[in-house]
Design a protein around this motif. Structure first.
Motif, PDB file in Angstrom:
ATOM      1  N   ASP A 288      13.516  10.888 -12.008  1.00 54.96           N
ATOM      2  CA  ASP A 288      13.411  12.188 -11.341  1.00 54.96           C
ATOM      3  C   ASP A 288      13.537  12.005  -9.827  1.00 54.96           C
ATOM      4  O   ASP A 288      14.243  12.763  -9.159  1.00 54.96           O
ATOM      5  N   ILE A 289      12.835  11.004  -9.314  1.00 54.24           N
ATOM      6  CA  ILE A 289      12.882  10.720  -7.882  1.00 54.24           C
ATOM      7  C   ILE A 289      14.300  10.305  -7.501  1.00 54.24           C
ATOM      8  O   ILE A 289      14.836  10.737  -6.475  1.00 54.24           O
ATOM      9  N   SER A 290      14.916   9.511  -8.332  1.00 52.94           N
ATOM     10  CA  SER A 290      16.284   9.060  -8.097  1.00 52.94           C
ATOM     11  C   SER A 290      17.236  10.254  -7.983  1.00 52.94           C
ATOM     12  O   SER A 290      18.060  10.317  -7.073  1.00 52.94           O
ATOM     13  N   PHE A 291      17.112  11.173  -8.895  1.00 49.38           N
ATOM     14  CA  PHE A 291      17.981  12.349  -8.914  1.00 49.38           C
ATOM     15  C   PHE A 291      17.874  13.139  -7.616  1.00 49.38           C
ATOM     16  O   PHE A 291      18.871  13.583  -7.058  1.00 49.38           O
TER      17      PHE A 291
ATOM     18  N   GLN B 211       0.821  -1.213   0.000  1.00 53.36           N
ATOM     19  CA  GLN B 211       0.000   0.000   0.000  1.00 53.36           C
ATOM     20  C   GLN B 211       0.857   1.266   0.000  1.00 53.36           C
ATOM     21  O   GLN B 211       0.531   2.238  -0.684  1.00 53.36           O
ATOM     22  N   VAL B 212       1.943   1.262   0.765  1.00 51.37           N
ATOM     23  CA  VAL B 212       2.855   2.413   0.739  1.00 51.37           C
ATOM     24  C   VAL B 212       3.414   2.573  -0.677  1.00 51.37           C
ATOM     25  O   VAL B 212       3.466   3.683  -1.206  1.00 51.37           O
ATOM     26  N   GLY B 213       3.816   1.479  -1.284  1.00 52.77           N
ATOM     27  CA  GLY B 213       4.342   1.525  -2.647  1.00 52.77           C
ATOM     28  C   GLY B 213       3.345   2.081  -3.648  1.00 52.77           C
ATOM     29  O   GLY B 213       3.701   2.868  -4.525  1.00 52.77           O
ATOM     30  N   LYS B 214       2.084   1.665  -3.499  1.00 54.72           N
ATOM     31  CA  LYS B 214       1.029   2.196  -4.383  1.00 54.72           C
ATOM     32  C   LYS B 214       0.903   3.702  -4.230  1.00 54.72           C
ATOM     33  O   LYS B 214       0.737   4.428  -5.212  1.00 54.72           O
ATOM     34  N   LYS B 215       0.985   4.176  -2.992  1.00 51.49           N
ATOM     35  CA  LYS B 215       0.896   5.622  -2.732  1.00 51.49           C
ATOM     36  C   LYS B 215       2.071   6.352  -3.368  1.00 51.49           C
ATOM     37  O   LYS B 215       1.891   7.397  -3.986  1.00 51.49           O
TER      38      LYS B 215
ATOM     39  N   TYR C  23       1.426   9.194  -6.255  1.00 51.13           N
ATOM     40  CA  TYR C  23       1.839  10.602  -6.124  1.00 51.13           C
ATOM     41  C   TYR C  23       2.904  10.961  -7.158  1.00 51.13           C
ATOM     42  O   TYR C  23       2.892  12.069  -7.701  1.00 51.13           O
ATOM     43  N   ARG C  24       3.798  10.043  -7.438  1.00 50.33           N
ATOM     44  CA  ARG C  24       4.828  10.310  -8.451  1.00 50.33           C
ATOM     45  C   ARG C  24       4.175  10.564  -9.805  1.00 50.33           C
ATOM     46  O   ARG C  24       4.493  11.530 -10.504  1.00 50.33           O
ATOM     47  N   GLU C  25       3.230   9.704 -10.173  1.00 50.54           N
ATOM     48  CA  GLU C  25       2.553   9.862 -11.466  1.00 50.54           C
ATOM     49  C   GLU C  25       1.685  11.120 -11.490  1.00 50.54           C
ATOM     50  O   GLU C  25       1.619  11.794 -12.515  1.00 50.54           O
ATOM     51  N   LEU C  26       1.027  11.420 -10.373  1.00 52.73           N
ATOM     52  CA  LEU C  26       0.231  12.653 -10.295  1.00 52.73           C
ATOM     53  C   LEU C  26       1.088  13.884 -10.536  1.00 52.73           C
ATOM     54  O   LEU C  26       0.628  14.857 -11.144  1.00 52.73           O
ATOM     55  N   ASN C  27       2.333  13.839 -10.064  1.00 53.72           N
ATOM     56  CA  ASN C  27       3.255  14.960 -10.237  1.00 53.72           C
ATOM     57  C   ASN C  27       3.937  14.953 -11.601  1.00 53.72           C
ATOM     58  O   ASN C  27       4.722  15.841 -11.902  1.00 53.72           O
TER      59      ASN C  27
END
Length: 78
Positions: free
Chosen positions: A28-31, A10-14, A18-22
């Motif tokens: 990008d997250i990695s950077f 569930q945490v992973g889904k969140k 949120y990543r896709e919503l943004n």
């Protein structure tokens, strides 16, 4: 799937949601977090556990309060 596995899933889904919503990619997250994209993928799939520090990094990059990443119900098999 036991409750702890369900929790990670569930945490992973969140995280992914949120990543896709943004409009962000895993790269990008990695950077911004210093995490490898392969790690981010595993977090999003609920395959690995994360520290609170890592959760905070995700929240900061995703521009959400950390509690938003933990706001869900776990349905127990019991």
């Amino acid at each position: 799937m036991d409750d702890s596995e369900q929790f990670l899933f569930q945490v992973g889904k969140k995280l992914k949601s949120y990543r896709e919503l943004n409009g962000q990619k895993q790269s990008d997250i990695s950077f911004h977090t210093g995490l490898e994209t392969s790690e981010i993928s595993k977090y999003e799939k609920g395959k690995i556990n994360m520290t609170l520090k890592t959760l905070y990094k995700f929240a900061k990059v995703l521009n959400v309060n950390p509690k938003e990443l933990l706001d869900f119900d776990i349905k127990s098999d019991q």
